[in-house]
Design an enzyme around this catalytic site. Structure first.
Site, mmCIF file in Angstrom:
data_model
loop_
_atom_site.group_PDB
_atom_site.id
_atom_site.type_symbol
_atom_site.label_atom_id
_atom_site.label_comp_id
_atom_site.label_asym_id
_atom_site.label_seq_id
_atom_site.Cartn_x
_atom_site.Cartn_y
_atom_site.Cartn_z
ATOM 1 N N ARG A 37 0.716 -1.197 -0.097
ATOM 2 C CA ARG A 37 0.064 0.055 -0.044
ATOM 3 C C ARG A 37 0.980 1.154 0.011
ATOM 4 O O ARG A 37 0.565 2.245 0.495
ATOM 5 C CB ARG A 37 -0.998 -0.035 1.174
ATOM 6 C CG ARG A 37 -1.990 -1.059 1.234
ATOM 7 C CD ARG A 37 -3.022 -1.083 0.195
ATOM 8 N NE ARG A 37 -4.104 -1.816 0.100
ATOM 9 C CZ ARG A 37 -5.559 -1.630 0.297
ATOM 10 N NH1 ARG A 37 -5.521 -0.292 0.880
ATOM 11 N NH2 ARG A 37 -6.358 -2.490 0.578
ATOM 12 N N ARG A 68 -4.078 6.534 -0.110
ATOM 13 C CA ARG A 68 -4.558 7.762 0.530
ATOM 14 C C ARG A 68 -3.672 8.571 1.544
ATOM 15 O O ARG A 68 -3.944 9.547 1.753
ATOM 16 C CB ARG A 68 -5.865 7.548 1.272
ATOM 17 C CG ARG A 68 -6.819 7.224 0.167
ATOM 18 C CD ARG A 68 -8.417 6.878 0.942
ATOM 19 N NE ARG A 68 -8.224 5.755 1.496
ATOM 20 C CZ ARG A 68 -9.434 4.860 2.029
ATOM 21 N NH1 ARG A 68 -10.293 5.655 1.889
ATOM 22 N NH2 ARG A 68 -9.253 3.972 2.449
ATOM 23 N N ARG A 79 -7.345 11.412 -6.824
ATOM 24 C CA ARG A 79 -8.586 10.536 -6.600
ATOM 25 C C ARG A 79 -9.730 11.449 -6.277
ATOM 26 O O ARG A 79 -10.998 11.150 -6.410
ATOM 27 C CB ARG A 79 -8.148 10.018 -5.038
ATOM 28 C CG ARG A 79 -9.369 9.215 -4.682
ATOM 29 C CD ARG A 79 -9.573 7.948 -5.417
ATOM 30 N NE ARG A 79 -10.580 6.842 -4.728
ATOM 31 C CZ ARG A 79 -11.878 7.001 -5.062
ATOM 32 N NH1 ARG A 79 -12.376 8.149 -6.082
ATOM 33 N NH2 ARG A 79 -12.758 6.332 -4.362
ATOM 34 N N ASP A 82 -6.575 -3.117 -7.701
ATOM 35 C CA ASP A 82 -7.385 -3.745 -6.611
ATOM 36 C C ASP A 82 -7.515 -5.368 -6.604
ATOM 37 O O ASP A 82 -7.906 -5.683 -7.731
ATOM 38 C CB ASP A 82 -8.483 -3.023 -6.212
ATOM 39 C CG ASP A 82 -8.858 -3.190 -4.631
ATOM 40 O OD1 ASP A 82 -8.098 -2.586 -3.793
ATOM 41 O OD2 ASP A 82 -9.650 -4.112 -4.514
ATOM 42 N N TYR A 135 -14.323 -11.588 0.494
ATOM 43 C CA TYR A 135 -15.175 -10.580 -0.059
ATOM 44 C C TYR A 135 -16.630 -11.084 -1.075
ATOM 45 O O TYR A 135 -17.574 -10.444 -0.796
ATOM 46 C CB TYR A 135 -14.535 -9.503 -1.073
ATOM 47 C CG TYR A 135 -13.508 -8.841 -0.156
ATOM 48 C CD1 TYR A 135 -13.753 -7.680 0.808
ATOM 49 C CD2 TYR A 135 -12.206 -9.345 0.114
ATOM 50 C CE1 TYR A 135 -12.908 -7.203 1.367
ATOM 51 C CE2 TYR A 135 -11.173 -8.666 0.834
ATOM 52 C CZ TYR A 135 -11.465 -7.615 1.637
ATOM 53 O OH TYR A 135 -10.516 -6.903 2.371
HETATM 54 O O1 1CP Z 1 0.386 0.623 -3.493
HETATM 55 C C1 1CP Z 1 -0.522 0.054 -3.312
HETATM 56 O O2 1CP Z 1 -0.318 -1.224 -2.804
HETATM 57 C C2 1CP Z 1 -1.541 0.207 -3.986
HETATM 58 C C3 1CP Z 1 -2.392 -0.855 -4.859
HETATM 59 C C4 1CP Z 1 -3.364 -1.692 -4.002
HETATM 60 C C5 1CP Z 1 -3.266 -2.825 -3.626
HETATM 61 C C6 1CP Z 1 -2.045 -3.765 -3.551
HETATM 62 C C7 1CP Z 1 -4.700 -1.311 -3.494
HETATM 63 C C8 1CP Z 1 -5.179 0.140 -3.684
HETATM 64 N N1 1CP Z 1 -5.291 -2.458 -2.991
HETATM 65 C C9 1CP Z 1 -4.543 -3.314 -3.050
HETATM 66 C C10 1CP Z 1 -4.729 -4.687 -2.554
HETATM 67 C C11 1CP Z 1 -5.911 -4.991 -1.477
HETATM 68 N N2 1CP Z 1 -7.163 -4.422 -1.651
HETATM 69 C C12 1CP Z 1 -5.775 -5.907 -0.660
HETATM 70 C C13 1CP Z 1 -4.709 -6.650 -0.030
HETATM 71 C C14 1CP Z 1 -3.665 -5.941 0.630
HETATM 72 C C15 1CP Z 1 -4.201 -5.738 2.110
HETATM 73 O O3 1CP Z 1 -4.544 -6.392 2.917
HETATM 74 O O4 1CP Z 1 -3.961 -4.343 2.496
HETATM 75 C C16 1CP Z 1 -7.228 -5.916 0.037
HETATM 76 C C17 1CP Z 1 -7.809 -6.888 1.297
HETATM 77 C C18 1CP Z 1 -8.102 -5.086 -0.748
HETATM 78 C C19 1CP Z 1 -9.665 -4.812 -0.715
HETATM 79 C C20 1CP Z 1 -9.592 -3.411 -0.364
HETATM 80 N N3 1CP Z 1 -9.617 -2.337 -1.262
HETATM 81 C C21 1CP Z 1 -10.441 -2.601 0.675
HETATM 82 C C22 1CP Z 1 -10.953 -3.349 2.052
HETATM 83 C C23 1CP Z 1 -9.847 -3.779 3.093
HETATM 84 C C24 1CP Z 1 -10.497 -4.377 4.116
HETATM 85 O O5 1CP Z 1 -9.888 -4.010 5.293
HETATM 86 O O6 1CP Z 1 -11.507 -4.882 4.106
HETATM 87 C C25 1CP Z 1 -10.512 -1.365 0.397
HETATM 88 C C26 1CP Z 1 -11.031 -0.226 1.380
HETATM 89 C C27 1CP Z 1 -9.888 -1.218 -0.796
HETATM 90 C C28 1CP Z 1 -9.781 0.362 -1.518
HETATM 91 C C29 1CP Z 1 -8.344 0.566 -2.046
HETATM 92 N N4 1CP Z 1 -7.634 -0.174 -2.738
HETATM 93 C C30 1CP Z 1 -6.542 0.473 -3.132
HETATM 94 C C31 1CP Z 1 -6.760 1.958 -2.594
HETATM 95 C C32 1CP Z 1 -5.739 2.917 -2.249
HETATM 96 C C33 1CP Z 1 -7.959 1.706 -1.811
HETATM 97 C C34 1CP Z 1 -8.523 2.986 -1.314
HETATM 98 C C35 1CP Z 1 -9.713 3.691 -2.214
HETATM 99 C C36 1CP Z 1 -9.897 5.058 -2.164
HETATM 100 O O7 1CP Z 1 -8.893 5.821 -2.503
HETATM 101 O O8 1CP Z 1 -10.974 5.544 -1.982
#
Ligand code: 1CP
Length: 346
Positions: free
Chosen positions: A27, A31, A40, A77, A153
């Protein structure tokens, strides 16, 4: 040193310890960065944002430019896969993802892979654009969610729960559960093959919720599906390394490494890093595992935590990372400090 490979992270993934460990952060785009929030703000829909190559390329490159990390991770994502299979996926501001849950055979049968490749084609454009822009010493990591984590999910319809419906399906309807996992193995394999063909140099499989799997089901839910994906990718692209991140897998970690065939294992911050490294099969690297809260806190306590990991892992094939993703309120200056400490520039 492995001859013919210039990028430090690829050296490590081929088994060669580096003078200083390469570093990237899960990540690392997102944000906590003001330049991410600025882009964004103009896009209402997160999925559209991920599927717009110009935006995704820019966001992938932001942490590389700002911090000089050793790898970029594709901005996308894990929930793009269910989206591309036709499941309704929405990101609700402040609440996280919401999906139309799949709890029976009729819902599973509504998944549709006929448009899968087309829907995900913009991701491949992003990969090509990033590769063209990256400095020569920086590697590009592609990724997908591992089947279990994506299934949580798809079955629950959201994140953050106790995965009750998902565990219930795995126990009580093993055939239905296996059909969903099979769909995800196939979809994930074809998605990752396409990422390699577009230019991804390393892949990471995020199994963020592996810790929720009941021990007797760990094999069917985590190890076997991951092993199938790794085997299929290795058969076509034997030189592309794969990092598995079975978060909170605890006592399963060594078995996961031995039986999935991954080249490296991501270790969470609850697990002893040196113990994990010692338990790996020969040639399997480790990645991790600074507590993201320590990065959020910063200061001398963070410095000590970072240096402790670097010193402990000296001489081993090791990639510095966090134990989970960067937390949203993290000051970017703390990330800059971490990277320069690991790179010996502080
Ligand atoms: O730098 C990076 O890693 C950005 C790329 C990236 C990656 C590898 C994003 C962007 N998401 C992910 C993977 C991801 N998405 C995972 C596996 C990693 C982890 O465990 O953190 C998971 C579980 C998700 C699912 C997800 N996407 C959630 C839910 C998390 C939860 O606690 O259940 C959410 C809120 C997102 C949205 C998301 N994905 C990525 C970003 C920057 C965001 C925020 C969205 C926004 O800007 O509004």
């Amino acid at each position: 040193m492995v001859a013919g490979i210039e990028k430090p992270i690829l050296q490590v993934l081929h088994g060669a310890a580096q003078q200083r460990p390469p570093v990237w952060l899960m990540r690392q785009a997102g944000r906590y960065l003001p330049e991410y929030r600025a882009l964004r703000a103009n896009a209402k829909n997160f999925i559209e944002f991920c599927l717009t190559p110009d935006l995704a390329i820019e966001v992938t490159l932001q942490p590389v430019r700002r911090f000089g990390v050793d790898a970029a991770i594709l901005f996308a994502d894990i929930l793009l896969v269910p989206h591309a299979l036709g499941q309704t996926v929405a990101f609700v501001e402040g609440e996280g993802p919401r999906l139309e849950p799949i709890r029976d055979a009729a819902a599973l049968d509504r998944l549709d892979d006929t448009r899968f490749t087309t829907i995900l084609a913009p991701v491949m454009e992003t990969i090509k654009g990033v590769r063209a822009a990256l400095p020569s010493e920086v590697a590009l990591i592609g990724f997908a969610g591992a089947p279990w984590t994506v299934a949580t999910y798809m079955i629950e319809g959201q994140g953050g729960s106790d995965y009750e419906h998902c565990r219930a399906m795995a126990w009580r309807e093993p055939e239905l559960f296996a059909r969903l996992i099979d769909r995800l193995v196939d979809a994930t394999t074809s998605y990752l093959l396409a990422q390699i063909e577009a230019g991804a140099e390393v892949l990471q499989l995020f199994d963020s919720w592996a810790g929720a799997v009941p021990a007797p089901l760990f094999d069917v839910a985590v190890i076997a599906p991951t092993a199938r994906i790794v085997k299929a990718l290795n058969a076509r692209h034997p030189h592309i390394p794969i990092i598995g991140f079975p978060r909170a897998a605890g006592s399963h970690l060594a078995c996961y490494a031995a039986r999935t065939g991954v080249d490296a294992v991501g270790v969470d911050h609850m697990t002893d890093l040196l113990g994990a490294a010692d338990a790996m099969p020969k040639g399997v690297a480790v990645q991790g595992n600074l507590d993201p809260v320590l990065l959020l806190s910063g200061g001398a306590v963070m410095d000590r935590g970072v240096l402790h990991i670097v010193e402990t892992m000296a001489g081993r094939p090791f990639i510095f990372n966090l134990g989970h993703g960067v937390m949203q309120p993290t000051p970017p200056e703390h990330v800059a400090r971490l990277v320069s400490l690991v790179q010996g520039k502080a």
